[in-house]
Design an enzyme around this catalytic site. Structure first.
Site, PDB file in Angstrom:
ATOM      1  N   PRO A  97      66.869 -23.793  32.826  1.00 56.34           N
ATOM      2  CA  PRO A  97      66.664 -24.396  34.149  1.00 56.34           C
ATOM      3  C   PRO A  97      65.168 -24.422  34.478  1.00 56.34           C
ATOM      4  O   PRO A  97      64.455 -23.463  34.187  1.00 56.34           O
ATOM      5  CB  PRO A  97      67.417 -23.444  35.094  1.00 56.34           C
ATOM      6  CG  PRO A  97      68.315 -22.636  34.219  1.00 56.34           C
ATOM      7  CD  PRO A  97      67.667 -22.567  32.873  1.00 56.34           C
ATOM      8  N   GLY A 101      61.801 -19.844  36.692  1.00 51.96           N
ATOM      9  CA  GLY A 101      60.758 -18.972  36.141  1.00 51.96           C
ATOM     10  C   GLY A 101      61.100 -18.464  34.756  1.00 51.96           C
ATOM     11  O   GLY A 101      60.751 -17.342  34.397  1.00 51.96           O
ATOM     12  N   LEU A 102      61.782 -19.301  33.959  1.00 51.21           N
ATOM     13  CA  LEU A 102      62.168 -18.885  32.604  1.00 51.21           C
ATOM     14  C   LEU A 102      61.294 -19.557  31.537  1.00 51.21           C
ATOM     15  O   LEU A 102      61.724 -19.725  30.401  1.00 51.21           O
ATOM     16  CB  LEU A 102      63.639 -19.212  32.337  1.00 51.21           C
ATOM     17  CG  LEU A 102      64.655 -18.443  33.181  1.00 51.21           C
ATOM     18  CD1 LEU A 102      66.078 -18.881  32.861  1.00 51.21           C
ATOM     19  CD2 LEU A 102      64.521 -16.941  32.948  1.00 51.21           C
ATOM     20  N   GLY A 103      60.103 -19.939  31.907  1.00 47.93           N
ATOM     21  CA  GLY A 103      59.148 -20.450  30.918  1.00 47.93           C
ATOM     22  C   GLY A 103      59.493 -21.831  30.373  1.00 47.93           C
ATOM     23  O   GLY A 103      59.136 -22.141  29.232  1.00 47.93           O
ATOM     24  N   ALA A 106      56.253 -23.892  29.444  1.00 49.72           N
ATOM     25  CA  ALA A 106      55.641 -23.462  28.176  1.00 49.72           C
ATOM     26  C   ALA A 106      56.499 -23.900  27.003  1.00 49.72           C
ATOM     27  O   ALA A 106      55.981 -24.372  25.980  1.00 49.72           O
ATOM     28  CB  ALA A 106      55.467 -21.940  28.169  1.00 49.72           C
ATOM     29  N   ALA A 107      57.830 -23.787  27.133  1.00 53.76           N
ATOM     30  CA  ALA A 107      58.722 -24.161  26.030  1.00 53.76           C
ATOM     31  C   ALA A 107      58.600 -25.656  25.719  1.00 53.76           C
ATOM     32  O   ALA A 107      58.581 -26.047  24.546  1.00 53.76           O
ATOM     33  CB  ALA A 107      60.171 -23.790  26.360  1.00 53.76           C
ATOM     34  N   ASP A 149      53.797 -16.859  27.973  1.00 60.42           N
ATOM     35  CA  ASP A 149      55.107 -17.510  27.868  1.00 60.42           C
ATOM     36  C   ASP A 149      55.180 -18.407  26.623  1.00 60.42           C
ATOM     37  O   ASP A 149      56.195 -18.439  25.908  1.00 60.42           O
ATOM     38  CB  ASP A 149      55.464 -18.282  29.159  1.00 60.42           C
ATOM     39  CG  ASP A 149      54.281 -19.072  29.718  1.00 60.42           C
ATOM     40  OD1 ASP A 149      53.225 -19.158  29.035  1.00 60.42           O
ATOM     41  OD2 ASP A 149      54.401 -19.613  30.833  1.00 60.42           O
TER      42      ASP A 149
END
Ligand code: MEV
Length: 310
Positions: A97, A101-103, A106-107, A149
């Site tokens: 999502p 705040g799960l990066g 960056a991913a 991240d």
């Protein structure tokens, strides 16, 4: 579209060293089992086409655009535009999502750069070169960023990280964690600006708190290297208190930290990420039971970036 390459990267959670990592201190970050895939298909017409749940976009490859929701992908394309053999279509699928705040930013930068580099160079990029490049793109878009991240997205598992000089080393893992979302997110650059403002008002306290956050991160790294994961929970509680002292905790984050600590099997909990929103992370899993519904269905994961044929 007929994709020839796929780059598949995980999201991430910060374990230790938030904010301090922007001032030369060490951090620990981990990959999670939510992933994002970028599939690349060359196009003969010299155009860039992006298809993703955040929107579709088409433009000449020399001018990849800056649509707000796609700006990380577009910046990654822009960064490599002079090296690309021609136009391409990028098809992005994600189960990270974008607002937790799960990066996810960056991913998507890591996966986009990896797919484009593998296409342009004929081989996937080296992890250290990719990390430096991903951080450059992230900084170009949001004006700051340690790259921690991105390091977790590239390496997977638990990563010991330093921003200057740029170092990322994979440690043993994975470990059980439990995360809960605060319900909202303050953009990281804004939280960092607030911490900087605190620093201008109280330079010695700011320096001292950041040094302690760095010290906690070092102790956590040493504990994991010595295979003493039982030391991590109490260190998370210390880090949470220090982040509160830095001004990035609020009522919801404090309440989530205490609720997580009250669960059997969870040895400590802290804010994960910049703070003033995002997630709280607990060290351990709710013992013998399913995690409560207010926790995210998510785990730490060892798999990092995978580049290959789709
Ligand atoms: C955000 O997840 C962590 C910060 O340290 C920013 C960064 O490392 O880029 C606040």
């Amino acid at each position: 579209m007929r994709a020839i390459l796929q780059a598949d990267a995980p999201g991430s959670l910060m374990l230790f060293g938030e904010h301090a990592v922007l001032h030369g201190h060490r951090a620990l970050v981990c990959a999670v089992d939510r992933r994002l895939r970028v599939r690349l298909a060359p196009r003969a017409d010299g155009r860039l086409a992006i298809r993703s749940a955040l929107g579709d976009y088409e433009a000449p490859i020399e001018a990849p655009g800056d649509a707000p929701r796609l700006r990380f992908v577009q910046a990654a394309v822009g960064h490599l535009r002079d090296r690309l053999p021609g136009g391409c279509a990028l098809d992005i699928e994600s189960d990270i999502p974008s607002d937790l705040g799960l990066g996810s930013s960056a991913a998507v930068v890591v996966a986009t750069l990896a797919a484009l580099r593998a296409w342009a160079d004929g081989v996937p990029p080296r992890p250290d070169a990719l990390l430096a490049e991903a951080r450059e793109v992230i900084r170009a878009v949001q004006g700051m960023g340690s790259g921690a991240d991105a390091a977790a997205s590239i390496h997977g598992g638990v990563v010991a990280f330093r921003a200057e000089p740029l170092q990322a080393e994979r440690l043993a893992g994975p470990f059980p964690i439990t995360a809960a979302y605060a319900g909202s997110k303050t953009p990281t650059p804004e939280v960092v600006r607030r911490v900087d403002a605190f620093g201008r008002g109280h330079p010695a306290l700011h320096r001292g708190i950041l040094a302690l956050l760095g010290r906690v991160s070092e102790e956590a790294e040493a504990a994991l290297r010595a295979r003493r994961p039982e030391a991590i929970g109490p260190l998370m509680n210390v880090a949470h208190g220090l982040m509160d002292a830095l001004g990035v905790c609020d009522e919801r984050l404090a309440s989530l930290a205490y609720r997580l600590r009250a669960l059997a099997g969870i040895a400590g909990a802290k804010i994960s990420g910049a703070g003033l929103g995002d997630c709280v992370i607990g060290w351990g899993g709710a013992a013998g039971t399913e995690p409560p519904a207010w926790c995210l269905p998510m785990a730490m994961a060892n798999a990092g970036l995978v580049v290959g044929a789709p």
